[in-house]
Design a protein around this motif. Structure first.
Motif, PDB file in Angstrom:
ATOM      1  N   UNK A 191      -6.175   8.751  12.094  1.00 24.41           N
ATOM      2  CA  UNK A 191      -6.313   7.291  12.181  1.00 24.41           C
ATOM      3  C   UNK A 191      -6.747   6.721  10.835  1.00 24.41           C
ATOM      4  N   UNK A 192      -7.708   7.341  10.203  1.00 22.36           N
ATOM      5  CA  UNK A 192      -8.182   6.864   8.893  1.00 22.36           C
ATOM      6  C   UNK A 192      -7.076   6.944   7.843  1.00 22.36           C
ATOM      7  N   UNK A 193      -6.294   8.014   7.881  1.00 22.37           N
ATOM      8  CA  UNK A 193      -5.185   8.164   6.938  1.00 22.37           C
ATOM      9  C   UNK A 193      -4.157   7.062   7.150  1.00 22.37           C
ATOM     10  N   UNK A 194      -3.830   6.767   8.392  1.00 25.19           N
ATOM     11  CA  UNK A 194      -2.868   5.708   8.694  1.00 25.19           C
ATOM     12  C   UNK A 194      -3.388   4.351   8.223  1.00 25.19           C
ATOM     13  N   UNK A 195      -4.659   4.098   8.428  1.00 23.44           N
ATOM     14  CA  UNK A 195      -5.248   2.826   7.985  1.00 23.44           C
ATOM     15  C   UNK A 195      -5.203   2.710   6.463  1.00 23.44           C
ATOM     16  N   UNK A 196      -5.554   3.772   5.769  1.00 21.31           N
ATOM     17  CA  UNK A 196      -5.531   3.757   4.303  1.00 21.31           C
ATOM     18  C   UNK A 196      -4.107   3.552   3.788  1.00 21.31           C
ATOM     19  N   UNK A 197      -3.137   4.238   4.371  1.00 22.02           N
ATOM     20  CA  UNK A 197      -1.737   4.062   3.955  1.00 22.02           C
ATOM     21  C   UNK A 197      -1.253   2.641   4.226  1.00 22.02           C
ATOM     22  N   UNK A 198      -1.639   2.065   5.350  1.00 24.07           N
ATOM     23  CA  UNK A 198      -1.246   0.691   5.679  1.00 24.07           C
ATOM     24  C   UNK A 198      -1.840  -0.294   4.673  1.00 24.07           C
ATOM     25  N   UNK A 199      -3.087  -0.088   4.288  1.00 25.56           N
ATOM     26  CA  UNK A 199      -3.717  -0.957   3.294  1.00 25.56           C
ATOM     27  C   UNK A 199      -3.019  -0.850   1.938  1.00 25.56           C
ATOM     28  N   UNK A 200      -2.700   0.365   1.531  1.00 30.86           N
ATOM     29  CA  UNK A 200      -1.972   0.564   0.264  1.00 30.86           C
ATOM     30  C   UNK A 200      -0.616  -0.123   0.309  1.00 30.86           C
ATOM     31  N   UNK A 201       0.078   0.017   1.410  1.00 31.58           N
ATOM     32  CA  UNK A 201       1.384  -0.615   1.578  1.00 31.58           C
ATOM     33  C   UNK A 201       1.256  -2.139   1.512  1.00 31.58           C
TER      34      UNK A 201
END
Length: 101
Positions: A11-21
């Motif tokens: 979940x944390x990885x997905x959130x970080x990737x979404x923020x970067x995107x």
């Protein structure tokens, strides 16, 4: 417990990737819109003609100088040239750009 931490990491990885995107998209859209001020545009155009020591410049060289002054793409320079024509700062005839007084 191992399953729980794995899903938390996912979940944390997905959130970080979404923020970067989201940041990448914001920067792209922000850079896509060139900002200019009509008075600054007029001063810049006058400076270009002053540096060239002429009242007429080839369109090709004028575009290059606009790109250099505004640090923008050719497309953005053409947009600014269009705005300059709308405000009667310049006129274009036979691929020659003329400073209007």
């Amino acid at each position: 417990m191992s399953t729980m931490s794995m899903s938390h990491i996912t979940v944390m990885t997905i959130i970080i990737l979404a923020l970067c995107f989201a940041i990448v998209i914001f920067n792209y859209l922000h850079k896509k819109h060139i900002r200019y001020n009509v008075d600054d545009l007029k001063k810049t155009i006058e400076k270009i003609f002053e540096d060239a020591e002429a009242t007429t410049i080839s369109k090709k060289h004028f575009i290059i100088r606009m790109k250099n002054k505004y640090t923008c793409s050719g497309k953005d320079a053409m947009y600014l040239i269009g705005k300059a024509r709308e405000n009667h700062f310049i006129s274009i005839e036979n691929d020659q750009v003329k400073l209007e007084k």
